[in-house]
Design an enzyme around this catalytic site. Structure first.
Site, PDB file in Angstrom:
ATOM      1  N   ASP A 117      35.843  36.252  46.650  1.00  0.00           N
ATOM      2  CA  ASP A 117      36.243  37.683  47.134  1.00  0.00           C
ATOM      3  C   ASP A 117      35.123  38.690  47.424  1.00  0.00           C
ATOM      4  OD1 ASP A 117      38.542  36.822  45.678  1.00  0.00           O
ATOM      5  OD2 ASP A 117      38.665  38.508  44.311  1.00  0.00           O
TER       6      ASP A 117
ATOM      7  N   HIS B  10      32.701  35.232  43.907  1.00  0.00           N
ATOM      8  CA  HIS B  10      32.269  36.207  44.719  1.00  0.00           C
ATOM      9  C   HIS B  10      31.200  35.956  45.811  1.00  0.00           C
ATOM     10  CE1 HIS B  10      34.149  38.234  41.268  1.00  0.00           C
ATOM     11  NE2 HIS B  10      34.587  39.178  42.302  1.00  0.00           N
TER      12      HIS B  10
END
Length: 289
Positions: A109, A254
Protein backbone atom coordinates in the site's frame (compact mmCIF):
# COMPACT_ATOMS: atom_id res chain seq x y z
CA UNK A 1 -49.46 11.31 -61.14
CA UNK A 2 -47.00 9.19 -63.10
CA UNK A 3 -43.23 9.12 -62.90
CA UNK A 4 -43.01 11.32 -66.01
CA UNK A 5 -45.34 13.85 -64.35
CA UNK A 6 -43.27 14.27 -61.13
CA UNK A 7 -41.80 17.75 -60.68
CA UNK A 8 -38.09 17.99 -61.57
CA UNK A 9 -37.17 18.93 -57.97
CA UNK A 10 -38.63 15.66 -56.60
CA UNK A 11 -36.81 13.62 -59.20
CA UNK A 12 -33.56 15.32 -58.27
CA UNK A 13 -34.02 14.51 -54.57
CA UNK A 14 -34.88 10.88 -55.34
CA UNK A 15 -31.83 10.51 -57.57
CA UNK A 16 -29.67 12.01 -54.84
CA UNK A 17 -30.96 9.53 -52.23
CA UNK A 18 -30.46 6.57 -54.56
CA UNK A 19 -26.92 7.68 -55.38
CA UNK A 20 -26.08 8.12 -51.69
CA UNK A 21 -27.47 4.66 -50.79
CA UNK A 22 -25.43 3.03 -53.53
CA UNK A 23 -22.27 4.74 -52.30
CA UNK A 24 -22.86 3.58 -48.72
CA UNK A 25 -23.48 0.00 -49.83
CA UNK A 26 -20.31 -0.10 -51.89
CA UNK A 27 -18.15 1.36 -49.12
CA UNK A 28 -19.62 -0.98 -46.48
CA UNK A 29 -19.00 -4.08 -48.59
CA UNK A 30 -15.42 -3.09 -49.34
CA UNK A 31 -14.73 -2.48 -45.64
CA UNK A 32 -16.21 -5.86 -44.72
CA UNK A 33 -13.89 -7.84 -46.95
CA UNK A 34 -10.87 -5.79 -45.91
CA UNK A 35 -11.49 -6.55 -42.23
CA UNK A 36 -12.61 -10.17 -42.17
CA UNK A 37 -11.22 -11.96 -45.24
CA UNK A 38 -8.69 -14.58 -44.06
CA UNK A 39 -5.51 -14.10 -42.06
CA UNK A 40 -3.74 -12.12 -44.76
CA UNK A 41 -4.77 -8.47 -45.12
CA UNK A 42 -6.76 -7.84 -48.27
CA UNK A 43 -5.43 -5.01 -50.34
CA UNK A 44 -7.89 -2.45 -51.52
CA UNK A 45 -8.27 -1.89 -55.24
CA UNK A 46 -5.96 0.78 -56.62
CA UNK A 47 -7.55 4.18 -56.95
CA UNK A 48 -8.37 5.14 -60.55
CA UNK A 49 -5.84 7.40 -62.18
CA UNK A 50 -8.52 9.75 -63.47
CA UNK A 51 -11.81 10.80 -62.01
CA UNK A 52 -14.90 9.14 -63.56
CA UNK A 53 -17.07 11.20 -65.84
CA UNK A 54 -19.97 12.60 -63.83
CA UNK A 55 -23.42 11.34 -64.75
CA UNK A 56 -25.62 13.58 -66.80
CA UNK A 57 -28.19 15.69 -65.03
CA UNK A 58 -28.18 17.60 -61.77
CA UNK A 59 -25.41 16.53 -59.35
CA UNK A 60 -26.36 15.19 -55.93
CA UNK A 61 -24.99 16.70 -52.76
CA UNK A 62 -22.10 14.84 -51.11
CA UNK A 63 -23.45 11.77 -49.35
CA UNK A 64 -23.98 12.08 -45.63
CA UNK A 65 -21.80 9.97 -43.32
CA UNK A 66 -23.51 6.62 -42.73
CA UNK A 67 -25.00 6.37 -39.27
CA UNK A 68 -24.27 3.53 -36.87
CA UNK A 69 -27.84 2.38 -37.48
CA UNK A 70 -27.20 1.96 -41.19
CA UNK A 71 -23.99 -0.03 -40.59
CA UNK A 72 -25.54 -2.21 -37.91
CA UNK A 73 -26.33 -5.15 -40.26
CA UNK A 74 -22.63 -5.43 -41.17
CA UNK A 75 -21.73 -6.29 -37.56
CA UNK A 76 -23.99 -9.33 -37.68
CA UNK A 77 -21.20 -11.43 -39.20
CA UNK A 78 -19.15 -11.32 -35.97
CA UNK A 79 -19.84 -13.01 -32.62
CA UNK A 80 -22.62 -11.47 -30.51
CA UNK A 81 -21.46 -8.87 -28.00
CA UNK A 82 -21.61 -9.92 -24.37
CA UNK A 83 -23.60 -7.76 -21.99
CA UNK A 84 -21.39 -5.38 -19.99
CA UNK A 85 -20.37 -6.86 -16.66
CA UNK A 86 -21.69 -5.13 -13.58
CA UNK A 87 -19.65 -4.89 -10.40
CA UNK A 88 -21.43 -6.06 -7.27
CA UNK A 89 -22.12 -3.55 -4.53
CA UNK A 90 -20.75 -5.25 -1.43
CA UNK A 91 -21.52 -4.59 2.22
CA UNK A 92 -18.07 -5.66 3.43
CA UNK A 93 -14.65 -5.91 1.80
CA UNK A 94 -13.17 -9.21 0.71
CA UNK A 95 -10.73 -10.42 3.37
CA UNK A 96 -9.30 -13.46 1.63
CA UNK A 97 -9.22 -15.22 -1.75
CA UNK A 98 -9.84 -18.74 -2.98
CA UNK A 99 -7.18 -20.79 -1.23
CA UNK A 100 -7.31 -23.72 -3.63
CA UNK A 101 -3.80 -24.82 -4.48
CA UNK A 102 -2.46 -23.05 -1.37
CA UNK A 103 -2.91 -19.65 -2.97
CA UNK A 104 -1.91 -16.47 -1.15
CA UNK A 105 -1.82 -12.79 -2.16
CA UNK A 106 0.85 -10.23 -1.30
CA UNK A 107 -0.30 -6.59 -1.30
CA UNK A 108 1.63 -3.33 -0.89
CA UNK A 109 0.00 0.00 0.00
CA UNK A 110 0.58 3.76 -0.24
CA UNK A 111 3.10 3.85 -3.10
CA UNK A 112 4.68 4.03 -5.46
CA UNK A 113 7.82 5.42 -3.85
CA UNK A 114 11.00 5.76 -5.90
CA UNK A 115 13.10 4.78 -2.85
CA UNK A 116 11.45 1.43 -2.03
CA UNK A 117 9.03 0.28 -4.74
CA UNK A 118 11.74 -0.56 -7.32
CA UNK A 119 13.46 -2.91 -4.82
CA UNK A 120 10.18 -4.71 -4.11
CA UNK A 121 9.52 -5.05 -7.83
CA UNK A 122 13.03 -6.41 -8.34
CA UNK A 123 12.52 -9.12 -5.69
CA UNK A 124 9.14 -10.13 -7.11
CA UNK A 125 10.66 -10.31 -10.59
CA UNK A 126 13.54 -12.47 -9.37
CA UNK A 127 11.04 -15.08 -8.12
CA UNK A 128 8.52 -14.55 -10.96
CA UNK A 129 5.78 -13.57 -8.51
CA UNK A 130 2.73 -11.36 -9.14
CA UNK A 131 1.44 -9.09 -6.37
CA UNK A 132 -1.03 -6.23 -5.86
CA UNK A 133 -0.10 -2.59 -5.36
CA UNK A 134 -2.75 -0.26 -3.94
CA UNK A 135 -1.45 3.12 -4.99
CA UNK A 136 -2.29 6.68 -3.97
CA UNK A 137 -3.03 9.11 -6.78
CA UNK A 138 -0.69 11.83 -5.55
CA UNK A 139 2.16 9.29 -5.48
CA UNK A 140 1.28 8.04 -8.97
CA UNK A 141 1.42 11.62 -10.26
CA UNK A 142 5.09 11.72 -9.25
CA UNK A 143 6.03 8.13 -10.15
CA UNK A 144 3.91 7.15 -13.12
CA UNK A 145 6.79 5.16 -14.60
CA UNK A 146 6.69 2.76 -11.64
CA UNK A 147 2.97 2.15 -12.17
CA UNK A 148 3.67 1.40 -15.81
CA UNK A 149 6.35 -1.07 -14.71
CA UNK A 150 3.93 -2.75 -12.29
CA UNK A 151 1.44 -3.33 -15.07
CA UNK A 152 4.11 -4.42 -17.56
CA UNK A 153 5.41 -7.05 -15.14
CA UNK A 154 1.96 -8.52 -14.52
CA UNK A 155 1.12 -6.99 -11.15
CA UNK A 156 -2.34 -5.67 -10.27
CA UNK A 157 -2.60 -1.93 -9.65
CA UNK A 158 -5.40 -1.01 -7.23
CA UNK A 159 -6.96 2.27 -6.13
CA UNK A 160 -6.03 3.53 -2.63
CA UNK A 161 -7.54 7.06 -3.02
CA UNK A 162 -5.70 10.21 -3.98
CA UNK A 163 -4.41 11.51 -0.63
CA UNK A 164 -5.04 8.62 1.81
CA UNK A 165 -7.83 10.28 3.85
CA UNK A 166 -10.20 8.71 6.36
CA UNK A 167 -13.19 8.13 4.07
CA UNK A 168 -15.71 7.89 6.91
CA UNK A 169 -15.17 11.61 7.57
CA UNK A 170 -15.68 12.72 3.96
CA UNK A 171 -18.80 13.61 2.02
CA UNK A 172 -19.96 11.34 -0.76
CA UNK A 173 -18.79 13.89 -3.32
CA UNK A 174 -15.32 14.07 -1.75
CA UNK A 175 -15.03 10.27 -1.68
CA UNK A 176 -15.88 10.09 -5.37
CA UNK A 177 -13.27 12.71 -6.16
CA UNK A 178 -10.59 10.82 -4.21
CA UNK A 179 -11.39 7.57 -5.99
CA UNK A 180 -12.11 8.87 -9.49
CA UNK A 181 -9.02 11.09 -9.71
CA UNK A 182 -6.87 8.13 -8.70
CA UNK A 183 -8.44 5.84 -11.30
CA UNK A 184 -7.82 8.52 -13.93
CA UNK A 185 -4.13 8.95 -13.12
CA UNK A 186 -3.61 5.17 -12.98
CA UNK A 187 -5.14 4.86 -16.44
CA UNK A 188 -2.91 7.66 -17.70
CA UNK A 189 0.15 5.83 -16.36
CA UNK A 190 -0.48 2.24 -17.44
CA UNK A 191 -3.38 2.37 -19.89
CA UNK A 192 -5.96 0.57 -17.73
CA UNK A 193 -8.34 1.65 -15.00
CA UNK A 194 -8.11 -0.20 -11.68
CA UNK A 195 -10.65 -2.90 -10.83
CA UNK A 196 -9.74 -3.20 -7.13
CA UNK A 197 -10.08 -0.67 -4.34
CA UNK A 198 -8.81 -0.48 -0.77
CA UNK A 199 -9.95 2.11 1.76
CA UNK A 200 -7.18 3.85 3.72
CA UNK A 201 -6.91 2.57 7.29
CA UNK A 202 -9.43 -0.13 6.40
CA UNK A 203 -12.21 2.38 7.14
CA UNK A 204 -15.17 1.53 4.87
CA UNK A 205 -18.70 2.89 4.66
CA UNK A 206 -21.71 2.49 2.41
CA UNK A 207 -20.69 5.34 0.12
CA UNK A 208 -17.25 3.79 -0.43
CA UNK A 209 -18.78 0.45 -1.44
CA UNK A 210 -21.37 2.04 -3.72
CA UNK A 211 -18.98 4.46 -5.41
CA UNK A 212 -16.34 1.79 -5.82
CA UNK A 213 -18.86 -0.42 -7.63
CA UNK A 214 -19.98 2.50 -9.81
CA UNK A 215 -16.35 2.95 -10.83
CA UNK A 216 -16.02 -0.77 -11.61
CA UNK A 217 -13.95 -1.76 -8.57
CA UNK A 218 -14.19 -4.53 -5.97
CA UNK A 219 -13.15 -3.80 -2.35
CA UNK A 220 -10.25 -5.84 -0.96
CA UNK A 221 -9.00 -5.70 2.63
CA UNK A 222 -6.46 -8.11 4.17
CA UNK A 223 -6.11 -11.10 6.45
CA UNK A 224 -2.56 -10.67 7.78
CA UNK A 225 -1.26 -7.24 8.78
CA UNK A 226 2.53 -7.13 9.01
CA UNK A 227 2.33 -3.80 10.90
CA UNK A 228 5.47 -2.86 8.99
CA UNK A 229 4.40 0.79 9.12
CA UNK A 230 5.40 0.76 12.82
CA UNK A 231 8.96 -0.26 11.78
CA UNK A 232 9.02 -3.19 14.25
CA UNK A 233 12.17 -4.71 12.74
CA UNK A 234 12.72 -7.06 9.82
CA UNK A 235 12.56 -10.19 11.98
CA UNK A 236 9.09 -9.38 13.32
CA UNK A 237 7.73 -8.63 9.86
CA UNK A 238 9.02 -11.97 8.59
CA UNK A 239 7.55 -13.81 11.61
CA UNK A 240 4.12 -12.23 11.14
CA UNK A 241 3.97 -13.28 7.50
CA UNK A 242 5.19 -16.83 8.14
CA UNK A 243 2.99 -17.36 11.20
CA UNK A 244 -0.07 -16.00 9.40
CA UNK A 245 0.50 -17.89 6.15
CA UNK A 246 -2.45 -20.08 5.12
CA UNK A 247 -4.41 -20.83 1.95
CA UNK A 248 -6.47 -17.81 0.89
CA UNK A 249 -4.60 -15.30 3.03
CA UNK A 250 -4.11 -11.69 1.88
CA UNK A 251 -0.96 -10.10 3.35
CA UNK A 252 -0.72 -6.34 3.92
CA UNK A 253 2.65 -4.57 3.65
CA UNK A 254 3.73 -1.09 2.57
CA UNK A 255 6.11 0.30 -0.03
CA UNK A 256 5.63 3.98 0.88
CA UNK A 257 4.41 6.30 3.60
CA UNK A 258 7.63 6.33 5.62
CA UNK A 259 10.84 4.36 5.98
CA UNK A 260 10.06 1.05 4.27
CA UNK A 261 13.58 -0.40 4.19
CA UNK A 262 12.51 -3.10 6.69
CA UNK A 263 9.64 -4.11 4.41
CA UNK A 264 12.02 -4.37 1.46
CA UNK A 265 14.43 -6.59 3.39
CA UNK A 266 11.71 -8.73 4.96
CA UNK A 267 10.28 -9.61 1.54
CA UNK A 268 13.64 -11.07 0.51
CA UNK A 269 13.50 -13.41 3.52
CA UNK A 270 9.88 -14.61 3.64
CA UNK A 271 9.16 -14.84 -0.10
CA UNK A 272 11.46 -17.82 -0.86
CA UNK A 273 10.34 -19.51 2.37
CA UNK A 274 6.68 -19.27 1.38
CA UNK A 275 7.50 -20.76 -2.01
CA UNK A 276 9.48 -23.59 -0.38
CA UNK A 277 6.46 -24.27 1.86
CA UNK A 278 4.34 -24.86 -1.24
CA UNK A 279 2.40 -21.60 -1.37
CA UNK A 280 1.33 -20.24 -4.74
CA UNK A 281 1.56 -16.44 -4.59
CA UNK A 282 -0.85 -14.95 -7.07
CA UNK A 283 -3.48 -12.25 -7.60
CA UNK A 284 -7.26 -12.61 -7.05
CA UNK A 285 -9.98 -13.07 -9.63
CA UNK A 286 -12.84 -10.66 -10.20
CA UNK A 287 -16.47 -11.47 -9.42
CA UNK A 288 -19.33 -9.91 -11.36
CA UNK A 289 -23.10 -9.85 -11.14
Amino acid sequence: MTKDQLPPRLLTRRRALLAGAAAVGTAGTAGLFTTFAGDEPVRRAAAPTSAPTPAAGPQARSALKPSSYRLQPLTGFGPPRAAPRRTLVRHAPMLQVNGRGRRMVLTFDDGPDARYTPHILDTLRDYDIRAMFFVCGEMVAENGDLVARMADEGHVVGNHTWSHPLLTRLSRRAIRSEMERTSDVIEDSCGERPVWFRAPYGAWNRAAFQLGAELGMDPLAWTVDTLDWTTPGTRRIVDRVENGAAPGVVVLSHDAGGDRSQSVTALRFYLPRLLDAGYHLTVPERHYA
